[in-house]
Design an enzyme around this catalytic site. Sequence first.
Site: not given
Ligand code: 5RP
Length: 248
Positions: A44, A100, A111-112, A119, A137
Amino acid sequence: MSDSNWQARLLAPTDPVEVMKQKAALRALEQVSSGMKLGLGTGSTARYFVDGLGAKVADGLQVICVPTSEATRAQAESLNIPLAELGDLQRLDLTVDGADEMDAQLRLVKGGGGALLREKIVAAASDAMIVIADDSKLVENLGAFALPVEVNMFAHQATAQAIADVLRQTGNAGEVSLRAALPGGAEAFVTDGGHYIYDCHLRQINNIEQLAAALLAVPGVVEHGLFLGYATAAVLAGSDGLQEVGKL
Ligand code: 5RP
């Protein structure tokens, strides 16, 4: 190209955390100039970066980009951002991605959103990586967020058992659970690469480097969400403004 033109075309979120994420993304966007080869993150927060980049591309900015997921690819294509295969570009100038969790040494859990494999491949091919996030974070110790491990589908339950053994051997006992496609659902989440993800619920990660190496040594493990030595800087947005870690 006037700054106000492209910024006026961006959607303005109202939720305070979303506002912070967009601010972090737009600060990172200031580091982008014509001619750059970019890695586009997933999630996001990265979405705000890609939106901003698309608005600048529409105003004439010339970049070529590699997306880290099919979702980011679709977003970039919808904004007419020029894309290329990483194999054709080989090295990238900069990747901008979310996280995350991040600690003061710019070590990340990612990896969330399930895109950790691409990535990490893209981050490894980049001369610099800027993390963009809201300041929640930034943590003292990684691990409150469950550590994702991407595994091959073949005999994945056996791989999960071996992951649990590795956790124990590295002083990281915790639950290992197969990620569901929808929270609480019976169907497993499948990554863009056609793999499953096991989330390791550890609360705090001990012996980080040792754990990272041991996880990769498990047959069936494709990649894990510890990003060590990739991020070169971070922009964290909070209610008091922006905080930068490392050198942008
Ligand atoms: C996806 C990721 C994202 O960068 C991580 O989950 C952060 O996401 P967000 O900006 O929605 O908090 O690693 O695999």
